[in-house]
Design a protein around this motif. Sequence first.
Motif, PDB file in Angstrom:
ATOM      1  N   LYS A  29       0.837  -1.200   0.000  1.00  0.00           N
ATOM      2  CA  LYS A  29       0.000   0.000   0.000  1.00  0.00           C
ATOM      3  C   LYS A  29       0.872   1.251   0.000  1.00  0.00           C
ATOM      4  CE  LYS A  29      -3.559   2.737   0.526  1.00  0.00           C
ATOM      5  NZ  LYS A  29      -4.509   2.968  -0.591  1.00  0.00           N
ATOM      6  N   MET A  30       1.845   1.282   0.890  1.00  0.00           N
ATOM      7  CA  MET A  30       2.694   2.463   0.991  1.00  0.00           C
ATOM      8  C   MET A  30       3.527   2.668  -0.271  1.00  0.00           C
ATOM      9  SD  MET A  30       3.878   2.228   4.990  1.00  0.00           S
ATOM     10  CE  MET A  30       5.137   3.488   4.734  1.00  0.00           C
ATOM     11  N   ALA A  31       4.024   1.573  -0.835  1.00  0.00           N
ATOM     12  CA  ALA A  31       4.841   1.675  -2.045  1.00  0.00           C
ATOM     13  C   ALA A  31       4.020   2.099  -3.257  1.00  0.00           C
ATOM     14  CB  ALA A  31       5.532   0.343  -2.326  1.00  0.00           C
TER      15      ALA A  31
ATOM     16  N   ALA B  30       4.679  10.272  -3.992  1.00  0.00           N
ATOM     17  CA  ALA B  30       5.645  10.861  -3.061  1.00  0.00           C
ATOM     18  C   ALA B  30       5.006  11.923  -2.175  1.00  0.00           C
ATOM     19  CB  ALA B  30       6.819  11.453  -3.842  1.00  0.00           C
ATOM     20  N   GLU B  31       4.090  12.713  -2.747  1.00  0.00           N
ATOM     21  CA  GLU B  31       3.482  13.783  -1.949  1.00  0.00           C
ATOM     22  C   GLU B  31       2.611  13.217  -0.823  1.00  0.00           C
ATOM     23  OE1 GLU B  31       1.225  13.626  -5.986  1.00  0.00           O
ATOM     24  OE2 GLU B  31       3.287  13.445  -5.232  1.00  0.00           O
ATOM     25  N   ALA B  32       1.989  12.062  -1.057  1.00  0.00           N
ATOM     26  CA  ALA B  32       1.196  11.427  -0.002  1.00  0.00           C
ATOM     27  C   ALA B  32       2.107  10.861   1.087  1.00  0.00           C
ATOM     28  CB  ALA B  32       0.319  10.328  -0.585  1.00  0.00           C
ATOM     29  N   LEU B  33       3.204  10.245   0.679  1.00  0.00           N
ATOM     30  CA  LEU B  33       4.144   9.692   1.658  1.00  0.00           C
ATOM     31  C   LEU B  33       4.747  10.797   2.521  1.00  0.00           C
ATOM     32  CD1 LEU B  33       6.002   7.004  -0.496  1.00  0.00           C
ATOM     33  CD2 LEU B  33       4.340   6.597   1.324  1.00  0.00           C
ATOM     34  N   ALA B  34       4.948  11.961   1.920  1.00  0.00           N
ATOM     35  CA  ALA B  34       5.536  13.079   2.666  1.00  0.00           C
ATOM     36  C   ALA B  34       4.629  13.528   3.809  1.00  0.00           C
ATOM     37  CB  ALA B  34       5.812  14.243   1.725  1.00  0.00           C
TER      38      ALA B  34
ATOM     39  N   ARG C 211       9.791   2.117   8.529  1.00  0.00           N
ATOM     40  CA  ARG C 211      11.246   2.131   8.726  1.00  0.00           C
ATOM     41  C   ARG C 211      11.984   1.841   7.416  1.00  0.00           C
ATOM     42  NH1 ARG C 211      14.133  -2.160  12.796  1.00  0.00           N
ATOM     43  NH2 ARG C 211      16.323  -1.730  12.284  1.00  0.00           N
ATOM     44  N   LYS C 212      11.498   0.861   6.657  1.00  0.00           N
ATOM     45  CA  LYS C 212      12.161   0.507   5.395  1.00  0.00           C
ATOM     46  C   LYS C 212      12.084   1.644   4.383  1.00  0.00           C
ATOM     47  CE  LYS C 212      13.604  -3.037   4.135  1.00  0.00           C
ATOM     48  NZ  LYS C 212      14.974  -3.612   4.118  1.00  0.00           N
ATOM     49  N   MET C 213      10.971   2.381   4.394  1.00  0.00           N
ATOM     50  CA  MET C 213      10.768   3.434   3.403  1.00  0.00           C
ATOM     51  C   MET C 213      11.110   4.819   3.934  1.00  0.00           C
ATOM     52  SD  MET C 213       7.199   2.135   1.625  1.00  0.00           S
ATOM     53  CE  MET C 213       7.287   3.429   0.376  1.00  0.00           C
ATOM     54  N   ALA C 214      11.512   4.886   5.218  1.00  0.00           N
ATOM     55  CA  ALA C 214      11.828   6.175   5.857  1.00  0.00           C
ATOM     56  C   ALA C 214      10.641   7.135   5.758  1.00  0.00           C
ATOM     57  CB  ALA C 214      13.075   6.792   5.247  1.00  0.00           C
ATOM     58  N   VAL C 215       9.464   6.622   6.115  1.00  0.00           N
ATOM     59  CA  VAL C 215       8.225   7.402   6.079  1.00  0.00           C
ATOM     60  C   VAL C 215       7.680   7.510   7.500  1.00  0.00           C
ATOM     61  CG1 VAL C 215       5.816   7.402   5.291  1.00  0.00           C
ATOM     62  CG2 VAL C 215       7.652   6.760   3.715  1.00  0.00           C
ATOM     63  N   LYS C 216       7.178   8.688   7.844  1.00  0.00           N
ATOM     64  CA  LYS C 216       6.610   8.897   9.171  1.00  0.00           C
ATOM     65  C   LYS C 216       5.280   8.164   9.299  1.00  0.00           C
ATOM     66  CE  LYS C 216       6.144  10.870  13.252  1.00  0.00           C
ATOM     67  NZ  LYS C 216       7.030  10.500  14.377  1.00  0.00           N
TER      68      LYS C 216
ATOM     69  N   ASN D 146      -8.042  13.199   8.955  1.00  0.00           N
ATOM     70  CA  ASN D 146      -8.804  14.325   8.414  1.00  0.00           C
ATOM     71  C   ASN D 146      -8.140  15.662   8.726  1.00  0.00           C
ATOM     72  OD1 ASN D 146     -10.771  12.602   7.373  1.00  0.00           O
ATOM     73  ND2 ASN D 146     -11.969  12.629   9.272  1.00  0.00           N
ATOM     74  N   ALA D 147      -7.518  15.741   9.881  1.00  0.00           N
ATOM     75  CA  ALA D 147      -6.889  17.006  10.279  1.00  0.00           C
ATOM     76  C   ALA D 147      -5.555  17.241   9.582  1.00  0.00           C
ATOM     77  CB  ALA D 147      -6.692  17.030  11.797  1.00  0.00           C
ATOM     78  N   HIS D 148      -4.845  16.162   9.225  1.00  0.00           N
ATOM     79  CA  HIS D 148      -3.491  16.309   8.683  1.00  0.00           C
ATOM     80  C   HIS D 148      -3.362  15.853   7.230  1.00  0.00           C
ATOM     81  CE1 HIS D 148      -2.904  16.280  13.077  1.00  0.00           C
ATOM     82  NE2 HIS D 148      -1.840  17.020  12.842  1.00  0.00           N
ATOM     83  N   ASP D 149      -4.470  15.445   6.629  1.00  0.00           N
ATOM     84  CA  ASP D 149      -4.465  15.005   5.227  1.00  0.00           C
ATOM     85  C   ASP D 149      -3.471  13.861   5.010  1.00  0.00           C
ATOM     86  OD1 ASP D 149      -5.397  15.045   2.626  1.00  0.00           O
ATOM     87  OD2 ASP D 149      -3.851  16.446   1.939  1.00  0.00           O
ATOM     88  N   SER D 150      -3.376  12.976   6.009  1.00  0.00           N
ATOM     89  CA  SER D 150      -2.498  11.806   5.902  1.00  0.00           C
ATOM     90  C   SER D 150      -3.260  10.663   5.233  1.00  0.00           C
ATOM     91  CB  SER D 150      -2.021  11.370   7.288  1.00  0.00           C
ATOM     92  OG  SER D 150      -1.356  12.423   7.955  1.00  0.00           O
ATOM     93  N   THR D 151      -2.546   9.594   4.923  1.00  0.00           N
ATOM     94  CA  THR D 151      -3.166   8.416   4.308  1.00  0.00           C
ATOM     95  C   THR D 151      -3.411   7.353   5.363  1.00  0.00           C
ATOM     96  OG1 THR D 151      -2.092   8.806   2.174  1.00  0.00           O
ATOM     97  CG2 THR D 151      -2.892   6.577   2.605  1.00  0.00           C
ATOM     98  N   PHE D 152      -4.649   6.892   5.443  1.00  0.00           N
ATOM     99  CA  PHE D 152      -4.984   5.812   6.363  1.00  0.00           C
ATOM    100  C   PHE D 152      -4.752   4.477   5.664  1.00  0.00           C
ATOM    101  CE2 PHE D 152      -7.977   2.811   8.370  1.00  0.00           C
ATOM    102  CZ  PHE D 152      -7.548   2.925   9.686  1.00  0.00           C
TER     103      PHE D 152
END
Length: 422
Positions: free
Chosen positions: A67-69, A73-77, A97-102, A148-154
């Motif tokens: 899913k993450m891969a 890039a803008e979503a991962l950021a 950790r493998k992708m260095a994504v928060k 919803n508050a941070h526009d992150s990906t669930f």
Amino acid sequence: MVEAEKKITFPDVDNIYLAADRLRGVAVHTPLQENLNLSDKYGATIFLKREDLQVVRSYKIRGAYNKMASLPAEALAKGVVCASAGNHAQGLAYACRKMAVKGIIFMPTTTPNQKVKQVKLFGKEFVEVVLTGDTYDDAYNAAMEYVNAHDSTFVHPFDDLQVMEGQGTVGLEIFKDSNFKIDYLLMAIGGGGLASGVSTVFRQLSPRTKLIGVEPLGSPSMKVSIDEGHIIALDEIDKFVDGAAVKRPGNTTFEICRQNLDRVILIPEGKVCTTILQLYNEDAIVAEPAGALTIAALDFLKDEIKGKNVVCLVSGGNNDITRTEEIKERSLLYEGLKHYFIIRFPQRAGAMREFLDGVLGETDDITLFEYSKKTNRERGPALVGIELKYKADFEPLLKRMQDAKIQFEYLNDKPDLFEFLI
């Protein structure tokens, strides 16, 4: 005007092959091993797909990473978010950790500390764990507020196309490693992500294989939904098989499982416990409850699998050692070897000795005895737990108690009282 139903998009085998490419070097290609003990026991050829040997000790890394891969890039950021108290959290943490994504992982405050530590271990500095609420639903709601508050990906644990396609790579490996016809493939079902991905592969590449979903008896959301023809949300479930205890299947996973699976069978939690202990004692395999589901199911299929090639998908091995005593207890109860009574002993010297000498069998063992003498009463109640060597010893024990005119109340068949006392 009636709103049109939302179209369901099913996983695609070509995309599952792409997921396998993404996962190369991240997830382990786990072995498909014949188990001689099980093969001899059932008169079949039993193979185990050992996802308990996966890098995070479950298949969940596959779906989370895929899913993450698949994200831009803008979503991962902006980071990824999940709600989980188990294997999905560990899979996402490792992927971060493998992708260095928060990653932000919401877990109920009731989550065992060992699981929280494991998530932090896999994710290192890339993961933040937020403990909130008492239930998964509380954690999920908090996660969605954050998204919803941070526009992150669930990253959903099962009802997501890329997650299902990642889990489907388990099926590709099974198919690739088998130089024989697979007659039966057994898969555990919680939300249905694993079964959806793997069944998609087998319906295309091995359409004659019988695909059997396996759920715990105490949380049969997929089977109930399929039987009813629409999604059912259960009010209460038994959470013991925590990796497969889901109140409601996913919208997409329900449709896929309904279409792809030959049937779903239910396995008592006590049988799962017996299987966990047998796997450890006989094969040195550490399986979590959900990981043991498919092997526990063999007893319920023993007549039809004789002479067949059967693959059991062992979905995970994250078994908390602190649960060992509960697993033993549930197994003994299921096998009819542990029994609890309230016995009203005469309050006189020698009453207990008479019970031990005249009622208890030679191989019967008292494992629990709680008694306090009551003043001004002829009899005093004691809570007594008795472990038998053989199931057949139970009826003779009851007869000896009755012949000795012992006043007792049997607790095993009184769930409310039994749960309160034991």
